[in-house]
Design an enzyme around this catalytic site. Structure first.
Site, PDB file in Angstrom:
ATOM      1  N   GLU A   1       0.816  -1.218   0.000  1.00 19.48           N
ATOM      2  CA  GLU A   1       0.000   0.000   0.000  1.00 19.48           C
ATOM      3  C   GLU A   1       0.846   1.263   0.000  1.00 19.48           C
ATOM      4  O   GLU A   1       0.421   2.311  -0.496  1.00 19.48           O
ATOM      5  CB  GLU A   1      -0.958   0.008   1.196  1.00 19.48           C
TER       6      GLU A   1
ATOM      7  N   PHE B   1     -10.297  -7.333  16.039  1.00 15.66           N
ATOM      8  CA  PHE B   1      -9.277  -7.785  15.079  1.00 15.66           C
ATOM      9  C   PHE B   1      -8.933  -6.650  14.098  1.00 15.66           C
ATOM     10  O   PHE B   1      -9.820  -6.056  13.498  1.00 15.66           O
ATOM     11  CB  PHE B   1      -9.832  -9.003  14.329  1.00 15.66           C
ATOM     12  N   GLN B   2      -7.659  -6.367  13.970  1.00 16.09           N
ATOM     13  CA  GLN B   2      -7.135  -5.329  13.048  1.00 16.09           C
ATOM     14  C   GLN B   2      -7.555  -3.906  13.409  1.00 16.09           C
ATOM     15  O   GLN B   2      -7.448  -3.002  12.583  1.00 16.09           O
ATOM     16  CB  GLN B   2      -7.534  -5.619  11.594  1.00 16.09           C
TER      17      GLN B   2
ATOM     18  N   VAL C   1      15.712   8.774  -3.029  1.00  8.18           N
ATOM     19  CA  VAL C   1      16.495   9.461  -1.995  1.00  8.18           C
ATOM     20  C   VAL C   1      17.716   8.580  -1.739  1.00  8.18           C
ATOM     21  O   VAL C   1      17.633   7.359  -1.752  1.00  8.18           O
ATOM     22  CB  VAL C   1      15.631   9.630  -0.723  1.00  8.18           C
TER      23      VAL C   1
ATOM     24  N   PHE D   1      24.602   6.942   0.526  1.00 10.53           N
ATOM     25  CA  PHE D   1      24.399   8.298   1.059  1.00 10.53           C
ATOM     26  C   PHE D   1      24.657   8.329   2.562  1.00 10.53           C
ATOM     27  O   PHE D   1      25.221   9.280   3.090  1.00 10.53           O
ATOM     28  CB  PHE D   1      22.977   8.772   0.752  1.00 10.53           C
TER      29      PHE D   1
HETATM   30  C1  LIG Z   1      12.564   4.924   4.529  1.00  8.61           C
HETATM   31  C2  LIG Z   1      13.924   5.455   4.811  1.00  8.61           C
HETATM   32  N1  LIG Z   1      14.805   4.758   5.559  1.00  8.61           N
HETATM   33  C3  LIG Z   1      16.053   5.239   5.795  1.00  8.61           C
HETATM   34  C4  LIG Z   1      16.446   6.433   5.293  1.00  8.61           C
HETATM   35  C5  LIG Z   1      17.847   6.967   5.544  1.00  8.61           C
HETATM   36  N2  LIG Z   1      18.588   6.895   4.258  1.00  8.61           N
HETATM   37  C6  LIG Z   1      18.714   7.948   3.435  1.00  8.61           C
HETATM   38  S1  LIG Z   1      19.539   7.591   2.025  1.00  8.61           S
HETATM   39  C7  LIG Z   1      19.785   6.004   2.506  1.00  8.61           C
HETATM   40  C8  LIG Z   1      20.576   5.061   1.652  1.00  8.61           C
HETATM   41  C9  LIG Z   1      19.989   4.780   0.325  1.00  8.61           C
HETATM   42  O1  LIG Z   1      20.689   3.715  -0.234  1.00  8.61           O
HETATM   43  P1  LIG Z   1      20.568   3.348  -1.754  1.00  8.61           P
HETATM   44  O2  LIG Z   1      19.158   3.304  -2.169  1.00  8.61           O
HETATM   45  O3  LIG Z   1      21.383   2.141  -2.026  1.00  8.61           O
HETATM   46  O4  LIG Z   1      21.214   4.625  -2.460  1.00  8.61           O
HETATM   47  P2  LIG Z   1      22.760   5.101  -2.427  1.00  8.61           P
HETATM   48  O5  LIG Z   1      22.831   6.237  -1.486  1.00  8.61           O
HETATM   49  O6  LIG Z   1      23.605   3.930  -2.045  1.00  8.61           O
HETATM   50  O7  LIG Z   1      23.031   5.510  -3.832  1.00  8.61           O
HETATM   51  C10 LIG Z   1      19.210   5.767   3.768  1.00  8.61           C
HETATM   52  C11 LIG Z   1      19.274   4.481   4.490  1.00  8.61           C
HETATM   53  C12 LIG Z   1      15.485   7.153   4.545  1.00  8.61           C
HETATM   54  N3  LIG Z   1      15.759   8.352   4.013  1.00  8.61           N
HETATM   55  N4  LIG Z   1      14.258   6.644   4.303  1.00  8.61           N
END
Ligand SMILES: Cc1ncc(C[n+]2csc(CCOP(=O)(O)OP(=O)(O)O)c2C)c(N)n1
Ligand SMILES: [Mg+2]
Length: 578
Positions: free
Chosen positions: A50, A112-113, A382, A467
């Site tokens: 979802e 439930f739920q 992100v 990142f």
């Molecule tokens: C739902 C969620 N969990 C954790 C984070 C923290 N976070 C930001 S960027 C990132 C790493 C993303 O890794 P990837 O998709 O492999 O991209 P990369 O930066 O390696 O290119 C994390 C864990 C977030 N922004 N959103």
């Protein structure tokens, strides 16, 4: 057969121009999905999680500026919507979430739920109410839809399954609720005050954000009159960057030095439709004029001398006649020249490294940009894909760019692409995903197949939460918990019925992208990319420099010297140019 409450809901949505609903069915939602089935003209966009439904609706609403709809069954079903709804609400796009609820008679009994969506979704919505009896509908549905459209955000309508199945109230009508168009600008006195500040200032800089949508002409005219460099926040990139001789790039953690300097050295700053959150990047001690359609956003990042409540388009139109055109363009030329140099270096960086192995993500992003359609819709995860998208994916006024700009959630690219493609079947939609991001909502690859959505997914597989590693380095923390031991993503895509190819060598990238983009259906290109890429922010603070030194020392002390050598090798050229 009697008309049900759900039938009236479907008829209302239909009369309002809604063409599809994203979601997953469930007992409490059966009344609604069955009404959709009986109607037969609206698509049920069946996703696998979802959260994907909410992200998809957010992307559709961002592209169309019309209401988009998602739905979840009671308890866990609608709870899964929450992260995508936060994203939609923070992006200010009109989304209606139908959250089915347990039977009315059981509410309050730890059934439930049982959850209480009207409490849970309060924080990520502009309207969030429980419908307790059939007579409340369709009026409450109309109010929810109007709130989402008028306030730009998420409306959650919580409806128990039995209410959905109940007979429609007598005389219930399908009233169309559609987006309205208005002219909204500040009063003459406020505009005069803003003009006085701008006319008195020697140099002016503009910071432009997502509120510049539909105001490109006004933005260019204002920048020309004020001889002002235009910096943009990421959310404004698609509306600001193209055909813009005043553009000096992005500012912020992943922006350009020119963007930062343009704001550091100005006598007045004009903020246009931006809620850019990073205060250290905003100037101190200069008068600020901030234009925003939502007055409550004004002044929350930096003290504002003249608040202007209105759309960027209408406000700038009304402001322009009051301004004296500036003749001194040294500030503008200095910053645009700075930007051109930085831009050329970044382009050279991507180009020079095109034969390296593993591939550099800069080159991958630049190649996607080069081979993508002129009107492609890009979504990006992100993580570091945001950086490469910000720097290498060019906008042109027709292309669109959808990200989790304000909520900053991982895994957004694929489900955003689902909403973009479902609502724009003829258009090329490209998702730029991280390996962490794609894994998080991997099941949505199956949605691409099931719903025949020809999305092109490019996975930047750097074997890490890259990142986060960058953030750890900047904070002087030894890298920990960021390794990703990945499966064969391309093979998994093929198993899911997609075209899938993995690229390890630079020479293979272009052919793989061309083939995937030309493929008549969903495709995934997994690219093995360099892990230790540094992308330094335009303004390294003392703390960050110290942090990096600390990281280096601690890494060597903890036996990670090799990682450091690798990092240095990968980034030597980038470090030189920044
Ligand atoms: C739902 C969620 N969990 C954790 C984070 C923290 N976070 C930001 S960027 C990132 C790493 C993303 O890794 P990837 O998709 O492999 O991209 P990369 O930066 O390696 O290119 C994390 C864990 C977030 N922004 N959103
Ligand atoms: Mg990664």
């Amino acid at each position: 057969m009697a008309t049900t409450v759900a039938d009236v809901m479907v008829a209302t949505l239909k009369a309002s121009g809604v063409r599809r609903v994203y979601g997953i069915p469930g007992d409490s939602l059966n009344g609604f999905t069955d009404a959709l089935r009986r109607d037969g003209t609206m698509a049920w966009e069946h996703v696998r999680h979802e959260e994907g439904a909410a992200f998809a609706a957010a992307a559709e609403a961002a592209l169309t500026r019309q209401l988009a709809v998602c739905a979840g069954s009671c308890g866990p079903g609608n709870l899964h919507l929450i992260n995508g709804l936060f994203d939609a609400n923070r992006s200010g796009v009109p989304v209606l979430a139908i959250a089915a609820q347990i039977p009315t008679v059981e509410i309050g009994g730890q059934y439930f739920q049982e959850t209480h969506p009207q409490d849970l979704f309060r924080e990520c919505s502009v309207y969030c109410e429980l419908v307790s009896i059939p007579d409340q509908l369709p009026r409450m549905l109309q109010m929810a839809m109007r709130a989402a459209l008028a306030r730009g955000g998420v409306a959650v309508l919580v409806v128990p399954g039995d209410v959905l199945l109940a007979d429609a109230p007598k005389g219930a009508e399908a009233v169309p609720i559609r987006a309205t168009a208005s002219v909204i600008r500040p009063d003459d006195g406020s505009l005069r005050a803003a003009a006085d500040v701008l006319n008195a200032a020697g140099t002016v800089t503009i910071l432009a954000g997502a509120g510049c949508a539909g105001a490109h002409d006004q933005l260019i005219a204002l920048a020309g009159t004020l001889q002002a460099p235009v910096v943009h926040a990421f959310g404004g990139k698609e509306f600001v960057e193209y055909d813009n001789p005043y553009d000096v790039g992005m500012t912020g953690l992943i922006g350009f030095g020119s963007g930062y300097r343009a704001m550091e050295h100005c006598d007045a700053l004009v903020m246009l439709g931006t809620d850019f959150p990073y205060r250290p990047f905003l100037p101190e001690g200069v008068p600020v004029i901030q234009v925003d359609i939502r007055g409550e956003r004004i002044g929350r990042r930096v003290p504002v001398r003249v608040p202007l409540v209105g759309t960027v388009r209408d406000t700038v139109d009304a402001l322009l006649p009051l301004l004296t055109a500036k003749t001194d363009s040294r500030h503008l030329h200095r910053l645009t020249a700075h930007y051109r140099r930085a831009r050329a270096r970044l382009d050279k960086l991507a180009h020079d490294r095109r034969n390296d192995s593993p591939l550099h993500p800069q080159y991958v992003a630049a190649s996607v940009d080069r081979l993508a359609a002129d009107d492609a819709v890009f979504t990006f995860d992100v993580g570091t894909p945001s950086i490469w998208t910000a720097r290498y994916v060019r906008m042109n006024g027709s292309r669109r760019l959808i990200g989790s700009f304000n909520h900053g959630s991982m895994a957004n690219a694929l489900p955003h692409a689902i909403g973009a493609q479902a609502s724009h079947p003829g258009r090329q939609v490209i998702a730029l995903s991280g390996d962490g991001g794609i894994s998080m909502l991997l099941g949505e690859l199956i949605t691409l197949r099931q719903r025949h959505l020809p999305v092109k997914v490019v996975v930047f597989n750097n074997g890490a939460l890259g990142f986060v590693e960058l953030e750890m380095k900047a904070a002087g923390i030894v890298t920990y918990g960021t390794d990703l031991d990945n499966p064969d993503f391309a093979g998994m895509a093929r198993a899911a019925g997609l075209f899938g190819v993995r690229v390890d060598k630079a020479g293979d990238l272009e052919d793989a992208l061309r083939e995937a983009f030309a493929h008549d259906g969903a495709a995934l290109v997994e690219v093995a990319t360099a892990r230790y890429e540094l992308s330094l922010p335009p303004k390294l603070t003392y703390g960050e420099i110290k942090g990096f030194g600390l990281y280096a020392t601690r890494t060597i002390l903890s036996g990670g010297g090799e990682e450091l050598v690798e990092l240095t090798k990968t980034n030597l050229r980038e470090l030189e140019v920044e």
